[in-house]
Design an enzyme around this catalytic site. Structure first.
Site, short mmCIF file in Angstrom:
data_model
loop_
_atom_site.label_atom_id
_atom_site.label_comp_id
_atom_site.label_asym_id
_atom_site.label_seq_id
_atom_site.Cartn_x
_atom_site.Cartn_y
_atom_site.Cartn_z
CE LYS A 1 16.07 -9.37 2.26
NZ LYS A 1 14.77 -9.72 2.89
N GLY B 1 10.52 -5.79 -5.72
CA GLY B 1 9.93 -5.14 -4.55
C GLY B 1 9.39 -3.78 -4.92
CB SER B 2 8.21 -1.01 -2.87
OG SER B 2 9.32 -0.80 -2.04
CB THR B 3 9.04 2.32 -6.99
OG1 THR B 3 8.41 1.56 -8.04
CG2 THR B 3 9.82 3.46 -7.61
N GLY C 1 13.63 -0.11 -4.41
CA GLY C 1 14.43 -0.26 -5.64
C GLY C 1 15.43 0.88 -5.81
CD GLU D 1 11.25 -7.16 -13.50
OE1 GLU D 1 10.30 -6.36 -13.64
OE2 GLU D 1 11.85 -7.65 -14.46
CB CYS E 1 4.22 -6.15 -9.54
SG CYS E 1 4.53 -7.63 -10.52
CD GLU F 1 2.33 -1.01 -6.47
OE1 GLU F 1 3.27 -0.61 -5.76
OE2 GLU F 1 2.41 -2.01 -7.21
#
Ligand code: NAD
Length: 467
Positions: A167, A218-220, A223, A240, A274, A370
């Protein structure tokens, strides 16, 4: 170009559509098909049926298929790169590099093996370790490197004998869907399925009982949702996630030499990496000189439509990120001094000039969060132990770098920085054979290298009595 989903070997329409924009012009590139939950179920059923056969193929056969996919990427490099630039924004030369790099990742995994390991073969017993495939993999990808990040996951998953549902991100689905068209006939039906969505399918993939593992980039924040959702079916996960890489620049560097490398480490892909360098700690003795050189490089950078020759930095990828980065620039303006960039042009396209902020400290949001965009804070330090502590004072731990002309000194600092990777005199250098992953909230698990391949397998021990 006509884009289709790939489900069970067939190129099909979605049950819905969504517009995909060119971030350089804000024009609609195409109406992209989007998959419904029923189509996800169909894809998972197909992937499960395909897995039953694919897992029993020989590794030689699977290697051959990876090579064929890499050949298809190479043969269609120009077309894929143009699609990538149009949907993602990056300069065409970078897009060509990304497609070529992705093909190389396939070729790297093609070279790997999954041999049976003999742990013991004694008079009393023989103990073997086998690495078996997991089943159907759900691969969820962000918008900054749609092709390279796909190539972190797809070749490893396939080589290990899994089938997969991919996806892509809602704002950059086209390169992945086009790749689906190119590889549909290479693989048996159902082994690879590619579904685009309007940001509504991720949670359904992570909760789906027919999927065995989620490989997520993707983003934390997302995640954490993936981890929570995957828990209901005890899926394996590799995450990741975000980062806030510090670059520590020591007093003995040759500023002329390191400034362009630091600039590239921070502003590559417009800072939307990242592992971009997201905060630079410069020793007070070289601070002014380094800031001045980075500002000069920023002023000279050519920002524009990625399709125009000579463009060094394209637009931000999407409106949400564009607004976010503008907000970080305002934080930099309020808490530091902007010495390059800072003024966002009026008009179409999500363009932000590379921005350098000096005289800023760790308490500002631009330093502690970030930013994921082309605005770089440069922070002054005087004591090396203090700067290591400040670099480590972050929820993230993805990458980082140390810059010095004394390798022993740099190595000593490198050992003390808390991150999954630390580079010395370079930054963001990812290679397919080098394992990659974050610590703290930057992720769980590993991608790339043999270790990354093993994460797409489950270990099975066969223990045989001899006497
Ligand atoms: P994001 O988390 O918003 O989206 C990533 C993907 O997750 C998209 O495909 C999205 O549709 C999907 N998604 C959204 N909600 C979901 C849910 N509830 N469950 C499952 N999937 C869901 O991230 P982004 O904004 O696209 O990407 C930027 C972030 O990615 C940055 O934080 C960056 O540091 C990180 N990133 C990390 C790495 C790495 O390797 N560590 C690499 C690239 C990007």
């Amino acid at each position: 170009m006509d884009y289709k989903l790939l489900i069970n070997g067939a190129l099909v329409d979605g049950h819905g559509t969504m517009p995909v924009l060119n971030p350089a012009t804000e024009e609609v590139l195409t109406q992209c098909p989007t998959a419904s939950e029923a189509q996800l179920d169909e894809a998972v059923d197909a992937a499960q049926a395909a897995f039953a056969l694919w897992k029993n193929t020989s590794i030689e056969e699977r290697r051959q298929k990876l090579g064929e996919i890499a050949d298809a990427m190479d043969a269609n490099q120009d077309e894929l790169a143009r699609i990538l630039t149009e949907e993602q924004g990056k300069p065409l030369a970078d897009a060509v590099g990304e497609i070529a790099g992705a093909a190389l990742f396939f070729r790297y995994f093609q070279s790997l093996d999954l041999p049976v390991e003999i742990l013991e073969d004694s008079d009393t017993q023989r103990v073997e370790i086998h690495r078996n495939p997991l089943g159907v993999i759900g691969a969820i990808i962000p918008w900054n490197f749609p092709m390279i990040l796909l190539a972190f996951k797809l070749p490893a998953a396939l080589l290990a004998g899994n089938s997969i549902i991919i996806k892509p991100a809602p704002t950059t689905p086209l390169s992945a869907l086009h790749l689906g068209r190119l590889i549909a006939n290479i693989l048996p039906a159902g082994v690879v399925n590619i579904l685009a969505d309007n940001n509504d399918l991720g949670g359904k993939i992570t909760a789906h009982p027919g999927i065995s593992k989620i490989s997520f980039t993707g983003s934390t924040g997302t995640g954490a949702k993936v981890m929570e959702s995957a828990a209901s079916t005890l899926k394996r996960i590799t995450l990741e996630l975000g980062g806030n890489d510090a670059g520590i620049v020591m007093e003995d560097v040759n500023v002329d030499d390191v400034a362009p490398k630091i600039f590239d480490g921070a502003f590559g892909n417009n800072g939307q990496i990242c592992i971009a360098m997201k905060r630079v700690y410069a020793h007070e003795s070289i601070y002014d000189d380094l800031v001045a050189q980075l500002a000069k490089l920023a002023d000279a950078a050519i920002v524009g439509n990625g399709l125009e020759q000579g463009t060094q930095l394209g637009p931000l990828q999407n409106k949400m990120q564009f607004e976010k980065v503008k907000d970080y620039i305002e934080d930099g303006r309020a808490n530091g001094t902007i010495v390059a960039g800072g003024d966002v042009p009026e008009g179409k396209g999500y363009f932000i000039p590379p921005t350098i902020v000096r005289d800023i400290d760790d308490s500002s949001r631009l330093v502690s969060e970030e930013q994921f965009g082309p605005v770089l804070p440069i922070i002054k330090y005087s004591d090396v132990d203090d700067v290591i502590e400040r670099a480590n004072n972050s929820e993230y731990g993805l990458g980082g770098s140390v810059w010095s002309s004394d390798l022993d000194k740099a190595y000593d600092v490198a050992k003390k920085v808390d991150s999954g990777t630390i580079w010395v005199n370079k930054h963001a250098d990812l290679q397919p054979h080098v394992p990659f992953g974050g610590i703290k909230t930057s992720g769980i698990g590993t991608e790339l290298g043999a270790e990354g391949l093993h994460e797409f397998t489950q270990r099975k021990v066969i223990n045989i009595a001899k006497a």
